[in-house]
Write a protein that holds these residues in place. Structure first.
Motif, PDB file in Angstrom:
ATOM      1  N   CYS A   1      25.396 154.799  68.399  1.00  0.00           N
ATOM      2  CA  CYS A   1      26.576 155.231  67.470  1.00  0.00           C
ATOM      3  C   CYS A   1      27.240 156.623  67.925  1.00  0.00           C
ATOM      4  N   PHE A   2      28.483 156.675  68.096  1.00  0.00           N
ATOM      5  CA  PHE A   2      29.319 157.693  68.641  1.00  0.00           C
ATOM      6  C   PHE A   2      30.436 158.115  67.591  1.00  0.00           C
TER       7      PHE A   2
ATOM      8  N   CYS B   1      21.438 157.397  68.156  1.00  0.00           N
ATOM      9  CA  CYS B   1      22.303 158.362  67.689  1.00  0.00           C
ATOM     10  C   CYS B   1      22.276 159.395  68.292  1.00  0.00           C
ATOM     11  N   GLY B   2      23.345 160.646  68.468  1.00  0.00           N
ATOM     12  CA  GLY B   2      23.185 161.659  69.061  1.00  0.00           C
ATOM     13  C   GLY B   2      22.454 162.535  67.907  1.00  0.00           C
TER      14      GLY B   2
ATOM     15  N   ASP C   1      27.201 162.624  71.661  1.00  0.00           N
ATOM     16  CA  ASP C   1      27.088 161.106  71.816  1.00  0.00           C
ATOM     17  C   ASP C   1      27.204 160.546  72.977  1.00  0.00           C
TER      18      ASP C   1
ATOM     19  N   GLY D   1      23.493 165.425  66.648  1.00  0.00           N
ATOM     20  CA  GLY D   1      24.456 165.952  65.493  1.00  0.00           C
ATOM     21  C   GLY D   1      25.707 165.443  66.061  1.00  0.00           C
ATOM     22  N   SER D   2      26.846 165.484  65.219  1.00  0.00           N
ATOM     23  CA  SER D   2      28.002 165.271  65.867  1.00  0.00           C
ATOM     24  C   SER D   2      28.730 166.408  66.076  1.00  0.00           C
TER      25      SER D   2
ATOM     26  N   VAL E   1      32.623 154.840  63.610  1.00  0.00           N
ATOM     27  CA  VAL E   1      33.503 154.666  62.261  1.00  0.00           C
ATOM     28  C   VAL E   1      34.595 155.738  62.366  1.00  0.00           C
TER      29      VAL E   1
ATOM     30  N   ALA F   1      25.879 167.574  61.353  1.00  0.00           N
ATOM     31  CA  ALA F   1      24.953 167.681  60.191  1.00  0.00           C
ATOM     32  C   ALA F   1      23.545 167.150  60.409  1.00  0.00           C
ATOM     33  N   GLN F   2      23.295 166.492  61.443  1.00  0.00           N
ATOM     34  CA  GLN F   2      22.159 165.860  61.834  1.00  0.00           C
ATOM     35  C   GLN F   2      21.637 165.018  60.837  1.00  0.00           C
ATOM     36  N   GLN F   3      22.384 164.147  60.150  1.00  0.00           N
ATOM     37  CA  GLN F   3      21.919 163.398  59.168  1.00  0.00           C
ATOM     38  C   GLN F   3      22.217 161.944  59.199  1.00  0.00           C
ATOM     39  N   VAL F   4      23.304 161.507  59.949  1.00  0.00           N
ATOM     40  CA  VAL F   4      23.547 160.138  59.914  1.00  0.00           C
ATOM     41  C   VAL F   4      22.406 159.213  60.482  1.00  0.00           C
TER      42      VAL F   4
HETATM   43  N1  AMP Z   1      31.839 158.301  62.464  1.00  0.00           N
HETATM   44  C1  AMP Z   1      30.695 157.927  63.077  1.00  0.00           C
HETATM   45  N2  AMP Z   1      30.708 156.968  63.703  1.00  0.00           N
HETATM   46  C2  AMP Z   1      29.599 156.375  64.526  1.00  0.00           C
HETATM   47  N3  AMP Z   1      28.757 157.059  64.539  1.00  0.00           N
HETATM   48  C3  AMP Z   1      28.533 158.425  63.662  1.00  0.00           C
HETATM   49  C4  AMP Z   1      29.791 158.941  63.117  1.00  0.00           C
HETATM   50  N4  AMP Z   1      29.352 160.159  62.703  1.00  0.00           N
HETATM   51  C5  AMP Z   1      28.197 160.331  63.113  1.00  0.00           C
HETATM   52  N5  AMP Z   1      27.736 159.288  63.846  1.00  0.00           N
HETATM   53  C6  AMP Z   1      26.266 159.298  64.645  1.00  0.00           C
HETATM   54  O1  AMP Z   1      25.285 160.217  63.862  1.00  0.00           O
HETATM   55  C7  AMP Z   1      25.020 161.359  64.892  1.00  0.00           C
HETATM   56  C8  AMP Z   1      24.844 162.498  63.750  1.00  0.00           C
HETATM   57  O2  AMP Z   1      25.978 162.898  63.172  1.00  0.00           O
HETATM   58  P1  AMP Z   1      26.121 163.989  62.040  1.00  0.00           P
HETATM   59  O3  AMP Z   1      25.114 163.580  60.882  1.00  0.00           O
HETATM   60  O4  AMP Z   1      27.418 163.979  61.639  1.00  0.00           O
HETATM   61  O5  AMP Z   1      25.624 165.291  62.834  1.00  0.00           O
HETATM   62  C9  AMP Z   1      26.090 161.315  65.832  1.00  0.00           C
HETATM   63  O6  AMP Z   1      25.570 162.135  66.851  1.00  0.00           O
HETATM   64  C10 AMP Z   1      26.322 159.908  65.985  1.00  0.00           C
HETATM   65  O7  AMP Z   1      25.270 159.376  66.827  1.00  0.00           O
END
Ligand code: AMP
Ligand code: FAD
Lengths: 318, 257
Positions: free
Chosen positions: B11-12, B120-121, B43, B123-124, B66, B129-132
């Motif tokens: 997921c990126f 997944c990474g 990512d 955090g984005s 997404v 947020a480190q939640q997805v």
């Molecule tokens: N819009 C997105 N589309 C695909 N993967 C996402 C998206 N947003 C976040 N991710 C994945 O979720 C991880 C954590 O994102 P976040 O929770 O926003 O810090 C990222 O490193 C991506 O691997």
């Protein structure tokens, strides 16, 4: 009992959350509940420090990771419907909070650095874009959740060991598919750079691992500690993980920060915002770090640092 | 080596390049309209790990994002990094999603795909947020390990070294599973011309908002303001006089004794 709930994986972070939790609970006129992980004694202390109620999670088996608690935490929150639920933002705390939030279908403010009650709603602040912006958010769903970086708030101090509270114990928790095979404690016990008065921080401008001794020498003369940027710890492994500063690392507040060979990317500088004096040495006069420095030296660190160390040592002798 | 054949999803996110963020000095608001976008730094490690594992154990990698229509540009870049195909979950409404929505949208889109592992990474690059990742694992009801710095596969088990506050924890979990990875896990390859050319021929599946159930945000943004850092900004040269003056300034400021 609804009210404000706090979860921390250890006692020290638990006391920090109790402090914040109690101020929020007092402001909104509700009760405060804390989770204690596997230790009744800790739960009792939490009551002495101001919790009205504690949930004692059962001790985990050797091969159960902390996240094994997720279903139990989410289930009791679903039943009792707290207003606010705060988690200490340790690495595991962040995963647990995100998973509990997903199970409860609610919003979560990650790494909340400021919070307050406005119109009976929790208003939370966090940084965006690597530290370039500050976002203020509210959570429209219940519970209103946030993770709080450790050391953001002070701990509670007023212990009253006559206080009484409700203690609830949980049934043993069945295992999840994730099993712990082994645990390796940190190799070296590095000092806590969040408490240092003087920090000499190295970046990629340092070419070789052995050149760290230049920085170490300067730190010693100044009675300070050595810190670094993320690539030095995470990509090059020259310094322990706990010594890098920034968004995904430590937030520091020294009297004096001296950065050597650091470009000044926002993800790093957001961690030094509260330093009293920021000095930097960089050979590129257009490096962004100079825009956020009090005193910047444009020059080669390999020439400047030995000279400064010598000069400071000379003054010290006098 | 015994081939296991793994279907891996990486997921990126396509995020605004923070170096392009400008600030309106009067209102302290961010000006993003001229900013460029890039694959979120973290990512790249997720994509690299997925590709490296599928090379090591056999199988294939799908890159998933997404985003809003302009994120189409990210697909070629992502595919040049090695995945066999991409899924683009695209809608103009997907420009400012919060983590609970992104995770729900990913879960709906991934649900009918065959997969063994989602990466997944940590955090984005924009929200961080480190939640997805962990939220997505909950939606799909699969085990999850976060902040992973090493992955090995043994049969249908994944062994991960993950960072925790006291050090390292080595865990095992059955596939299918989800991990979020730290930058230290690998060094992403830099795509060459050949990879970029090959990328344009790889398949992209597009899913739009109308194919999915609508998601509602839980969080509401009250305000976004630039953070400012007012500092002296005095510069010194590296000659002896300037450096001595520098030391004096520090002495006078009382930060050294
Ligand atoms: N819009 C997105 N589309 C695909 N993967 C996402 C998206 N947003 C976040 N991710 C994945 O979720 C991880 C954590 O994102 P976040 O929770 O926003 O810090 C990222 O490193 C991506 O691997
Ligand atoms: C989501 C996210 C989170 C991140 N979190 C963090 C974090 O928490 N902490 C962190 O540090 N980074 C973090 N980063 C990485 C960050 O963006 C930068 O990549 C990193 O801080 C750069 O480190 P640096 O300044 O050491 O190296 P560089 O950017 O490579 O800078 C090296 C500097 O050294 C100078 N230099 C070279 N040689 C000399 C010399 N001989 N004398 C003097 N100067 C010299 C150069 O001019 C250059 O300015 C994060 C990135 C992302 C995307």
């Amino acid at each position: 009992m609804a009210g404000v709930w706090v979860f921390a994986e250890n006692y020290e972070h638990g006391l920090e959350l109790l402090q914040i939790g109690r101020s929020l609970a007092d402001k909104t006129g509700v009760e405060l509940t804390a989770f204690a992980c596997g230790d009744k004694e800790v739960g009792q202390q939490y009551i002495y420090y101001g919790a009205h109620q504690v949930f004692i999670l059962p001790p985990l088996a050797e091969d159960q990771p902390l996240e094994t608690y997720v279903p139990a935490i989410a289930e009791v929150a679903r039943q009792e419907d707290p207003d606010i639920f705060l988690f200490a933002a340790t690495l595991r705390g962040k995963e647990i909070a995100a998973r509990v939030a997903a199970r409860l279908n609610t919003g979560l403010c990650s790494e909340c650095i400021e919070l307050d009650i406005k119109d009976n709603k929790l208003e939370m602040k966090r940084v965006l874009y690597g530290g370039a912006a500050l976002q203020t958010i509210i959570c429209k769903t219940r519970p209103q959740m946030a993770t709080i970086p450790v050391h953001t708030f002070t701990s509670v101090t007023d212990l009253d060991n006559t206080r009484q509270g409700i203690i609830k114990e949980f049934d043993p928790i069945s295992s999840t598919p994730v099993k712990v095979r082994d645990r390796q404690p940190r190799a070296q016990e590095s000092g806590d750079i969040t408490r240092s008065r003087v920090l000499v921080c190295v970046g990629r401008g340092v070419e070789k691992e052995e050149d760290l001794k230049l920085a170490r020498e300067l730190a010693e003369i100044l009675g300070g500690d050595l810190a670094c940027t993320r690539p030095i710890a995470e990509e090059l492994h020259w310094m322990p993980q706990e010594t890098y500063i920034g968004l995904s690392g430590q937030t520091v507040k020294p009297e004096l920060y001296i950065g050597l060979g650091i470009s000044g990317q926002i993800q790093h500088t957001t961690g030094i915002r509260d330093s009293r004096i920021i000095c930097t040495i960089n050979k590129d006069e257009d490096a962004p770090i100079f825009k956020i420095s009090d005193y910047g030296i444009v020059g080669d660190l390999y020439k400047v640092v030995p000279f400064l160390s010598q000069e400071l040592a000379r003054l010290k002798k006098k | 080596m015994f081939k296991i054949s793994l279907n891996i999803i990486a997921c990126f996110k396509w995020v605004v390049d923070h170096e392009d963020i400008k600030v309106n000095p009067e209102t302290n608001e961010l000006v993003l309209d001229r900013a460029g976008y890039r694959i979120s730094d973290y990512d790249r490690f997720a994509i690299e790990e997925a590709v490296a594992l599928s090379e090591q154990y056999g199988g294939s990698t799908t890159a998933v994002t997404v985003g809003f229509p302009a994120a189409k540009k990210s697909l070629k870049d992502a595919l040049a990094r090695g995945p066999e195909k991409a899924i683009f979950i695209n809608d103009p409404a997907f420009a400012n999603l919060e983590p609970s929505q992104t995770a729900a949208i990913l879960a709906q889109s991934i649900n009918n795909q065959e997969f063994d592992l989602i990466i997944c990474g940590e955090g984005s690059g924009d929200l961080y947020a480190q939640q997805v990742g962990p939220r997505l694992a909950e939606h799909l009801n699969i085990p999850c390990a976060s902040f992973v710095r090493k992955i090995t596969i043994e049969g249908r088990e994944l062994i991960a070294e993950r960072r925790v506050d006291e050090g390292i924890e080595i865990i095992s979990m059955p596939l299918p599973a989800l991990v979020t990875v730290l930058p230290e896990i690998n060094s992403p390859r830099v795509p060459g011309l050949k990879d970029t050319l090959a990328a344009s021929k790889k398949p992209v599946v597009e899913i739009t908002g109308s194919d999915l159930e609508e998601t509602v945000p839980c969080l509401e943004t009250v305000e976004i303001k630039a953070t400012t850092m007012e500092r002296n900004c005095e510069k010194f040269d590296a000659n002896e006089d300037d450096l001595k003056r520098f030391v004096e300034v520090l002495l006078r400021a009382g930060v050294i004794d």
